[in-house]
Design a protein around this motif. Structure first.
Motif, PDB file in Angstrom:
ATOM      1  N   ARG A 201       0.840  -1.206  -0.090  1.00 33.17           N
ATOM      2  CA  ARG A 201      -0.104   0.063  -0.082  1.00 33.17           C
ATOM      3  C   ARG A 201       0.930   1.295  -0.023  1.00 33.17           C
ATOM      4  NH1 ARG A 201      -4.758   0.958   4.088  1.00 33.17           N
ATOM      5  NH2 ARG A 201      -5.935  -0.332   2.700  1.00 33.17           N
ATOM      6  N   LEU A 202       2.045   1.369   0.882  1.00 32.56           N
ATOM      7  CA  LEU A 202       2.692   2.485   0.837  1.00 32.56           C
ATOM      8  C   LEU A 202       3.457   2.558  -0.397  1.00 32.56           C
ATOM      9  CD1 LEU A 202       4.268   1.792   4.484  1.00 32.56           C
ATOM     10  CD2 LEU A 202       2.825   3.690   3.781  1.00 32.56           C
ATOM     11  N   GLN A 203       3.977   1.585  -1.084  1.00 34.27           N
ATOM     12  CA  GLN A 203       4.657   1.616  -2.454  1.00 34.27           C
ATOM     13  C   GLN A 203       3.533   2.165  -3.481  1.00 34.27           C
ATOM     14  OE1 GLN A 203       5.999  -2.405  -2.850  1.00 34.27           O
ATOM     15  NE2 GLN A 203       8.148  -1.777  -2.300  1.00 34.27           N
ATOM     16  N   ALA A 204       2.314   1.800  -3.574  1.00 36.79           N
ATOM     17  CA  ALA A 204       1.557   2.165  -4.284  1.00 36.79           C
ATOM     18  C   ALA A 204       1.186   3.639  -4.129  1.00 36.79           C
ATOM     19  CB  ALA A 204      -0.249   1.467  -4.191  1.00 36.79           C
ATOM     20  N   GLY A 205       1.161   4.084  -3.017  1.00 36.07           N
ATOM     21  CA  GLY A 205       0.933   5.520  -2.604  1.00 36.07           C
ATOM     22  C   GLY A 205       2.114   6.106  -3.391  1.00 36.07           C
ATOM     23  N   GLY A 206       3.317   5.711  -3.083  1.00 36.99           N
ATOM     24  CA  GLY A 206       4.671   6.330  -3.607  1.00 36.99           C
ATOM     25  C   GLY A 206       4.427   6.692  -5.051  1.00 36.99           C
ATOM     26  N   LEU A 207       4.051   5.688  -5.864  1.00 37.31           N
ATOM     27  CA  LEU A 207       3.652   5.760  -7.261  1.00 37.31           C
ATOM     28  C   LEU A 207       2.993   6.964  -7.504  1.00 37.31           C
ATOM     29  CD1 LEU A 207       3.260   2.069  -8.445  1.00 37.31           C
ATOM     30  CD2 LEU A 207       5.438   3.488  -8.343  1.00 37.31           C
ATOM     31  N   LEU A 208       1.963   7.560  -6.682  1.00 38.54           N
ATOM     32  CA  LEU A 208       1.076   8.675  -6.866  1.00 38.54           C
ATOM     33  C   LEU A 208       1.798   9.862  -6.323  1.00 38.54           C
ATOM     34  CD1 LEU A 208      -2.312   6.737  -6.057  1.00 38.54           C
ATOM     35  CD2 LEU A 208      -1.374   7.221  -8.423  1.00 38.54           C
ATOM     36  N   GLY A 209       2.926   9.639  -5.822  1.00 38.72           N
ATOM     37  CA  GLY A 209       3.630  10.887  -5.038  1.00 38.72           C
ATOM     38  C   GLY A 209       3.044  11.175  -3.562  1.00 38.72           C
ATOM     39  N   LEU A 210       2.416  10.135  -3.098  1.00 35.74           N
ATOM     40  CA  LEU A 210       2.122  10.289  -1.500  1.00 35.74           C
ATOM     41  C   LEU A 210       2.960   9.739  -0.766  1.00 35.74           C
ATOM     42  CD1 LEU A 210      -1.707   8.995  -2.077  1.00 35.74           C
ATOM     43  CD2 LEU A 210      -0.861  11.487  -1.927  1.00 35.74           C
ATOM     44  N   SER A 211       3.324  10.496   0.526  1.00 34.63           N
ATOM     45  CA  SER A 211       4.285   9.816   1.616  1.00 34.63           C
ATOM     46  C   SER A 211       3.272   9.048   2.480  1.00 34.63           C
ATOM     47  CB  SER A 211       4.671  11.208   2.181  1.00 34.63           C
ATOM     48  OG  SER A 211       3.871  11.764   3.121  1.00 34.63           O
ATOM     49  N   ASP A 212       4.070   8.422   3.291  1.00 40.51           N
ATOM     50  CA  ASP A 212       3.547   7.733   4.137  1.00 40.51           C
ATOM     51  C   ASP A 212       2.421   8.552   5.302  1.00 40.51           C
ATOM     52  OD1 ASP A 212       5.346   5.757   3.414  1.00 40.51           O
ATOM     53  OD2 ASP A 212       6.009   5.484   5.456  1.00 40.51           O
ATOM     54  N   GLU A 213       3.096   9.730   5.445  1.00 39.31           N
ATOM     55  CA  GLU A 213       1.924  10.501   6.260  1.00 39.31           C
ATOM     56  C   GLU A 213       1.023  10.913   5.377  1.00 39.31           C
ATOM     57  OE1 GLU A 213       4.160  13.793   7.982  1.00 39.31           O
ATOM     58  OE2 GLU A 213       5.277  12.257   9.339  1.00 39.31           O
ATOM     59  N   ASP A 214       1.132  11.427   4.212  1.00 37.67           N
ATOM     60  CA  ASP A 214      -0.094  11.569   3.189  1.00 37.67           C
ATOM     61  C   ASP A 214      -1.196  10.682   3.315  1.00 37.67           C
ATOM     62  OD1 ASP A 214       1.008  13.937   2.473  1.00 37.67           O
ATOM     63  OD2 ASP A 214       2.006  13.193   0.600  1.00 37.67           O
ATOM     64  N   ILE A 215      -0.807   9.188   3.332  1.00 36.49           N
ATOM     65  CA  ILE A 215      -1.728   8.332   3.361  1.00 36.49           C
ATOM     66  C   ILE A 215      -2.503   7.980   4.359  1.00 36.49           C
ATOM     67  CG2 ILE A 215      -2.081   5.573   3.070  1.00 36.49           C
ATOM     68  CD1 ILE A 215       0.653   5.792   1.245  1.00 36.49           C
ATOM     69  N   ILE A 216      -1.589   8.370   5.532  1.00 36.50           N
ATOM     70  CA  ILE A 216      -2.218   8.238   6.871  1.00 36.50           C
ATOM     71  C   ILE A 216      -3.191   9.432   7.177  1.00 36.50           C
ATOM     72  CG2 ILE A 216      -1.772   8.224   9.545  1.00 36.50           C
ATOM     73  CD1 ILE A 216       0.923   7.148   8.715  1.00 36.50           C
ATOM     74  N   ARG A 217      -2.907  10.617   6.855  1.00 36.27           N
ATOM     75  CA  ARG A 217      -3.986  11.759   7.055  1.00 36.27           C
ATOM     76  C   ARG A 217      -5.214  11.453   6.064  1.00 36.27           C
ATOM     77  NH1 ARG A 217      -1.211  15.656   9.740  1.00 36.27           N
ATOM     78  NH2 ARG A 217       0.886  15.400   9.914  1.00 36.27           N
ATOM     79  N   ARG A 218      -4.845  11.128   4.998  1.00 37.89           N
ATOM     80  CA  ARG A 218      -6.248  10.802   3.969  1.00 37.89           C
ATOM     81  C   ARG A 218      -6.850   9.820   4.611  1.00 37.89           C
ATOM     82  NH1 ARG A 218      -5.316  11.311  -2.246  1.00 37.89           N
ATOM     83  NH2 ARG A 218      -4.170  13.179  -2.352  1.00 37.89           N
ATOM     84  N   THR A 219      -6.501   8.599   5.183  1.00 40.51           N
ATOM     85  CA  THR A 219      -7.354   7.493   5.747  1.00 40.51           C
ATOM     86  C   THR A 219      -8.032   8.059   6.977  1.00 40.51           C
ATOM     87  OG1 THR A 219      -5.547   5.887   5.073  1.00 40.51           O
ATOM     88  CG2 THR A 219      -7.001   5.231   6.886  1.00 40.51           C
ATOM     89  N   TYR A 220      -7.355   8.797   7.869  1.00 41.29           N
ATOM     90  CA  TYR A 220      -8.239   9.268   9.072  1.00 41.29           C
ATOM     91  C   TYR A 220      -9.154  10.526   8.587  1.00 41.29           C
ATOM     92  CZ  TYR A 220      -5.529   6.473  12.440  1.00 41.29           C
ATOM     93  OH  TYR A 220      -5.003   5.560  13.171  1.00 41.29           O
ATOM     94  N   ASN A 221      -8.599  11.309   7.783  1.00 44.30           N
ATOM     95  CA  ASN A 221      -9.638  12.297   7.187  1.00 44.30           C
ATOM     96  C   ASN A 221     -10.940  11.797   6.668  1.00 44.30           C
ATOM     97  OD1 ASN A 221      -7.674  14.207   8.120  1.00 44.30           O
ATOM     98  ND2 ASN A 221      -6.902  14.703   6.226  1.00 44.30           N
ATOM     99  N   ARG A 222     -10.942  10.747   5.969  1.00 46.89           N
ATOM    100  CA  ARG A 222     -12.202  10.138   5.408  1.00 46.89           C
ATOM    101  C   ARG A 222     -12.989   9.628   6.523  1.00 46.89           C
ATOM    102  NH1 ARG A 222      -9.068   6.539   2.047  1.00 46.89           N
ATOM    103  NH2 ARG A 222      -8.208   8.086   0.178  1.00 46.89           N
ATOM    104  N   ALA A 223     -12.435   9.328   7.802  1.00 47.27           N
ATOM    105  CA  ALA A 223     -13.329   8.684   8.819  1.00 47.27           C
ATOM    106  C   ALA A 223     -13.455  10.049   9.963  1.00 47.27           C
ATOM    107  CB  ALA A 223     -12.193   7.857   9.547  1.00 47.27           C
ATOM    108  N   GLY A 224     -13.305  11.022   9.581  1.00 44.21           N
ATOM    109  CA  GLY A 224     -13.740  12.099  10.432  1.00 44.21           C
ATOM    110  C   GLY A 224     -12.967  12.695  11.374  1.00 44.21           C
ATOM    111  N   PHE A 225     -11.403  12.384  11.339  1.00 43.86           N
ATOM    112  CA  PHE A 225     -10.547  12.520  12.173  1.00 43.86           C
ATOM    113  C   PHE A 225      -9.768  13.646  11.523  1.00 43.86           C
ATOM    114  CE2 PHE A 225     -12.113   8.649  13.738  1.00 43.86           C
ATOM    115  CZ  PHE A 225     -12.443   8.791  14.926  1.00 43.86           C
TER     116      PHE A 225
END
Length: 87
Positions: A35-59
């Motif tokens: 998942r982290l590698q797939a995000g990297g291909l889209l230009g997303l860092s680990d932190e970007d993926i984590i923030r997006r995940t929590y933001n979608r859940a309302g955090f």
């Protein structure tokens, strides 16, 4: 025959705030390397993926710790038998 899957994972401690209630808490998120590698291909860092995940859940993410890396081996036969007992 033994069938196993090995997953490389990273575990992060995350300080979050619930946008609905304002309540602050600490959570743990586990992300696999694929998942982290797939995000990297889209230009997303680990932190970007984590923030997006929590933001979608309302955090709102206040802070993310350094990751702890783990390799997890799953015995598929054992898992299958365990799931079969629960059904």
């Amino acid at each position: 025959m033994k069938t196993e899957i090995t997953i490389t994972a990273r575990v992060y401690r995350v300080e979050i705030r619930d946008n609905r209630t304002g309540e602050k808490s600490t959570d743990t998120i586990v992300l696999d390397k694929a998942r982290l590698q797939a995000g990297g291909l889209l230009g997303l860092s680990d932190e970007d993926i984590i923030r997006r995940t929590y933001n979608r859940a309302g955090f709102y993410v206040k802070e993310i710790s350094a990751p702890t890396k783990r390799t997890i081996t799953i015995d598929l036969q054992q898992l299958f038998e365990q799931v079969g007992k629960e059904e």
